[in-house]
Scaffold this motif. Structure first.
Motif, PDB file in Angstrom:
ATOM      1  N   ASN A  98       0.880  -1.161   0.000  1.00  0.00           N
ATOM      2  CA  ASN A  98       0.000   0.000   0.000  1.00  0.00           C
ATOM      3  C   ASN A  98       0.922   1.218   0.000  1.00  0.00           C
ATOM      4  N   GLY A  99       1.052   1.878  -1.135  1.00  0.00           N
ATOM      5  CA  GLY A  99       1.962   3.010  -1.247  1.00  0.00           C
ATOM      6  C   GLY A  99       1.233   4.276  -1.645  1.00  0.00           C
ATOM      7  N   SER A 100       1.891   5.411  -1.448  1.00  0.00           N
ATOM      8  CA  SER A 100       1.299   6.668  -1.902  1.00  0.00           C
ATOM      9  C   SER A 100       2.369   7.730  -2.099  1.00  0.00           C
ATOM     10  N   LEU A 101       2.079   8.645  -2.999  1.00  0.00           N
ATOM     11  CA  LEU A 101       2.913   9.807  -3.280  1.00  0.00           C
ATOM     12  C   LEU A 101       2.113  11.048  -2.927  1.00  0.00           C
ATOM     13  N   ALA A 102       2.647  11.837  -2.007  1.00  0.00           N
ATOM     14  CA  ALA A 102       1.987  13.076  -1.587  1.00  0.00           C
ATOM     15  C   ALA A 102       2.659  14.264  -2.260  1.00  0.00           C
ATOM     16  N   LEU A 103       1.860  15.221  -2.682  1.00  0.00           N
ATOM     17  CA  LEU A 103       2.369  16.424  -3.336  1.00  0.00           C
ATOM     18  C   LEU A 103       1.721  17.640  -2.687  1.00  0.00           C
ATOM     19  N   LEU A 104       2.555  18.565  -2.230  1.00  0.00           N
ATOM     20  CA  LEU A 104       2.084  19.807  -1.616  1.00  0.00           C
ATOM     21  C   LEU A 104       2.313  20.950  -2.583  1.00  0.00           C
ATOM     22  N   THR A 105       1.264  21.723  -2.853  1.00  0.00           N
ATOM     23  CA  THR A 105       1.384  22.848  -3.773  1.00  0.00           C
ATOM     24  C   THR A 105       1.795  24.111  -3.028  1.00  0.00           C
ATOM     25  N   THR A 106       2.278  25.085  -3.783  1.00  0.00           N
ATOM     26  CA  THR A 106       2.668  26.355  -3.184  1.00  0.00           C
ATOM     27  C   THR A 106       1.479  27.101  -2.601  1.00  0.00           C
ATOM     28  N   SER A 107       0.268  26.738  -3.009  1.00  0.00           N
ATOM     29  CA  SER A 107      -0.932  27.361  -2.455  1.00  0.00           C
ATOM     30  C   SER A 107      -1.437  26.643  -1.211  1.00  0.00           C
ATOM     31  N   GLY A 108      -0.753  25.545  -0.817  1.00  0.00           N
ATOM     32  CA  GLY A 108      -1.098  24.868   0.431  1.00  0.00           C
ATOM     33  C   GLY A 108      -2.083  23.731   0.309  1.00  0.00           C
ATOM     34  N   GLN A 109      -2.366  23.272  -0.922  1.00  0.00           N
ATOM     35  CA  GLN A 109      -3.236  22.114  -1.100  1.00  0.00           C
ATOM     36  C   GLN A 109      -2.405  20.841  -1.189  1.00  0.00           C
ATOM     37  N   VAL A 110      -3.024  19.710  -0.822  1.00  0.00           N
ATOM     38  CA  VAL A 110      -2.339  18.420  -0.824  1.00  0.00           C
ATOM     39  C   VAL A 110      -3.023  17.481  -1.818  1.00  0.00           C
ATOM     40  N   TRP A 111      -2.209  16.856  -2.666  1.00  0.00           N
ATOM     41  CA  TRP A 111      -2.687  15.853  -3.618  1.00  0.00           C
ATOM     42  C   TRP A 111      -2.032  14.517  -3.292  1.00  0.00           C
ATOM     43  N   ILE A 112      -2.773  13.419  -3.494  1.00  0.00           N
ATOM     44  CA  ILE A 112      -2.270  12.072  -3.224  1.00  0.00           C
ATOM     45  C   ILE A 112      -2.526  11.178  -4.434  1.00  0.00           C
ATOM     46  N   ARG A 113      -1.513  10.382  -4.781  1.00  0.00           N
ATOM     47  CA  ARG A 113      -1.682   9.316  -5.779  1.00  0.00           C
ATOM     48  C   ARG A 113      -1.198   8.030  -5.126  1.00  0.00           C
ATOM     49  N   SER A 114      -2.030   6.982  -5.129  1.00  0.00           N
ATOM     50  CA  SER A 114      -1.706   5.810  -4.314  1.00  0.00           C
ATOM     51  C   SER A 114      -1.821   4.511  -5.090  1.00  0.00           C
ATOM     52  N   SER A 115      -1.372   3.427  -4.440  1.00  0.00           N
ATOM     53  CA  SER A 115      -1.380   2.108  -5.040  1.00  0.00           C
ATOM     54  C   SER A 115      -1.734   1.060  -3.993  1.00  0.00           C
ATOM     55  N   VAL A 116      -2.498   0.058  -4.400  1.00  0.00           N
ATOM     56  CA  VAL A 116      -2.777  -1.110  -3.568  1.00  0.00           C
ATOM     57  C   VAL A 116      -2.459  -2.342  -4.406  1.00  0.00           C
ATOM     58  N   ASN A 117      -1.347  -2.990  -4.118  1.00  0.00           N
ATOM     59  CA  ASN A 117      -0.940  -4.134  -4.930  1.00  0.00           C
ATOM     60  C   ASN A 117      -1.305  -5.452  -4.257  1.00  0.00           C
ATOM     61  N   SER A 118      -2.555  -5.572  -3.874  1.00  0.00           N
ATOM     62  CA  SER A 118      -3.106  -6.817  -3.345  1.00  0.00           C
ATOM     63  C   SER A 118      -4.529  -6.936  -3.856  1.00  0.00           C
ATOM     64  N   ALA A 119      -4.936  -8.151  -4.140  1.00  0.00           N
ATOM     65  CA  ALA A 119      -6.302  -8.360  -4.625  1.00  0.00           C
ATOM     66  C   ALA A 119      -7.297  -8.322  -3.474  1.00  0.00           C
ATOM     67  N   ASN A 120      -8.518  -7.932  -3.797  1.00  0.00           N
ATOM     68  CA  ASN A 120      -9.650  -8.006  -2.862  1.00  0.00           C
ATOM     69  C   ASN A 120      -9.432  -7.201  -1.584  1.00  0.00           C
ATOM     70  N   THR A 121      -8.839  -6.015  -1.711  1.00  0.00           N
ATOM     71  CA  THR A 121      -8.697  -5.144  -0.554  1.00  0.00           C
ATOM     72  C   THR A 121      -9.937  -4.272  -0.393  1.00  0.00           C
ATOM     73  N   THR A 122     -10.179  -3.824   0.835  1.00  0.00           N
ATOM     74  CA  THR A 122     -11.345  -2.992   1.120  1.00  0.00           C
ATOM     75  C   THR A 122     -11.052  -1.536   0.819  1.00  0.00           C
ATOM     76  N   ASP A 123     -12.054  -0.683   0.962  1.00  0.00           N
ATOM     77  CA  ASP A 123     -11.871   0.739   0.708  1.00  0.00           C
ATOM     78  C   ASP A 123     -10.916   1.383   1.701  1.00  0.00           C
ATOM     79  N   ALA A 124     -10.643   0.720   2.838  1.00  0.00           N
ATOM     80  CA  ALA A 124      -9.726   1.275   3.835  1.00  0.00           C
ATOM     81  C   ALA A 124      -8.338   1.513   3.255  1.00  0.00           C
ATOM     82  N   PHE A 125      -7.950   0.721   2.263  1.00  0.00           N
ATOM     83  CA  PHE A 125      -6.628   0.858   1.675  1.00  0.00           C
ATOM     84  C   PHE A 125      -6.540   2.062   0.747  1.00  0.00           C
ATOM     85  N   ASN A 126      -7.661   2.666   0.424  1.00  0.00           N
ATOM     86  CA  ASN A 126      -7.672   3.902  -0.359  1.00  0.00           C
ATOM     87  C   ASN A 126      -7.914   5.130   0.513  1.00  0.00           C
TER      88      ASN A 126
END
Length: 298
Positions: A98-126
């Motif tokens: 379960n990985g993720s890349l966080a990006l902070l903008t100069t305006s103070g907003q946060v963006w996330i791009r993530s990965s779940v490399n297991s089958a049949n995971t619940t929404d908790a992993f997102n």
């Protein structure tokens, strides 16, 4: 030995000048995924699926990947990658991440791009996506704008950290967290929250906050570290390996402080540790980039 990051050599191929670097790994050099932000764009290379979904990259070679919609390289303040195993309490398969890349903008907003490399995971992993996504598995692999509630973006942030599964951010005064098996510091047990949630502040916190960091030791739950303006380190959460530095391995549901250090005297032979006050701390670092083990350096 270190490899020089120069376009056109050592397998690297990118445009622009490098501004930022980050990585997420599974405690193995050849199972890491790397990211570089240049003046021309964002690039990824290394093991697919370690931080962002496998479908985001076409292979292990260095290649451009998209920035969040409407965000140019000059609008990025920082990037931070993290990786956690999806198997609780054990290393499990190297493919179960379960990985993720966080990006902070100069305006103070946060963006996330993530990965779940297991089958049949619940929404908790997102949940680390921070925008209320309740879909399971890798069903949403793009960028997600972190929100405090539906349609209300988290704004004004100065720092962000991700362990892959849980993230935290601060505006210098308040602390926010979201993800799977996280703590809010109000005395309640670990939980999963899909939106950025304001944490209970540590008692005696001196602001503005100097630094934050987060870990996910032994893939049990999040560990939080906050260095305040007075040089005090406040800690919270998972403490299975003693990573909170408070002299025990008990999970902390409320904030605590690192008050002392144990040192072996610098004289010949094996000497008994001497306990002294920790003093003023100037920098902290934990292992949010690598899965499994928990630790803290001051």
């Amino acid at each position: 030995s270190p490899t020089l990051l120069v376009s056109g050599s050592n397998g690297f191929n990118f445009n622009g000048e490098v501004r930022m670097l980050t990585t997420g790994s599974s405690s193995a050099y050849n199972l890491a995924q790397y990211f570089a932000l240049t003046t021309a764009g964002l690039y990824a290379w290394g093991t697919q699926g370690r931080v962002v979904a496998t479908s985001v990259t076409s292979g292990t070679a260095m290649q451009p990947i998209s920035l969040p919609p409407g965000i140019a390289p000059a609008q990025v303040k920082m990037i931070d990658a993290g990786s956690s195993y999806t198997t609780t309490g054990a290393a499990g398969s190297y493919s179960s991440h379960n990985g993720s890349l966080a990006l902070l903008t100069t305006s103070g907003q946060v963006w996330i791009r993530s990965s779940v490399n297991s089958a049949n995971t619940t929404d908790a992993f997102n949940a680390v996506q921070g925008d209320g996504n309740l879909l399971p598995d890798n069903s949403s692999t793009g960028w997600h704008l972190v929100q405090t509630s539906a349609g209300v973006p988290l704004t004004g942030m100065l720092d962000v950290r991700t362990s892959g599964t849980v993230a935290m951010a601060t505006d210098g005064i308040k602390l926010y967290t979201w993800g799977r098996n996280m703590f809010t510091g109000d005395g309640t047990a670990a939980t999963t929250l899909h939106y950025a949630t304001e944490m209970t502040s540590p008692a005696g916190l001196s602001t503005p906050i100097k630094q934050i960091d987060i870990g996910y030791g032994n893939n049990i739950a999040a560990s939080y570290f906050v260095l305040d303006q007075a040089g005090v380190v406040h800690v919270l959460g998972n403490n299975n390996a003693g990573q909170l530095g408070i002299g025990n391995t008990v999970t902390q549901l409320s904030w605590n402080k690192i008050a002392q250090k144990n040192e072996e005297p610098e004289i010949a032979g094996n000497q008994a540790d001497v306990t002294t006050p920790i003093g003023v701390v100037t920098k902290i670092s934990t292992n949010n980039h690598g899965a499994f083990h928990g630790r803290l350096m001051l």
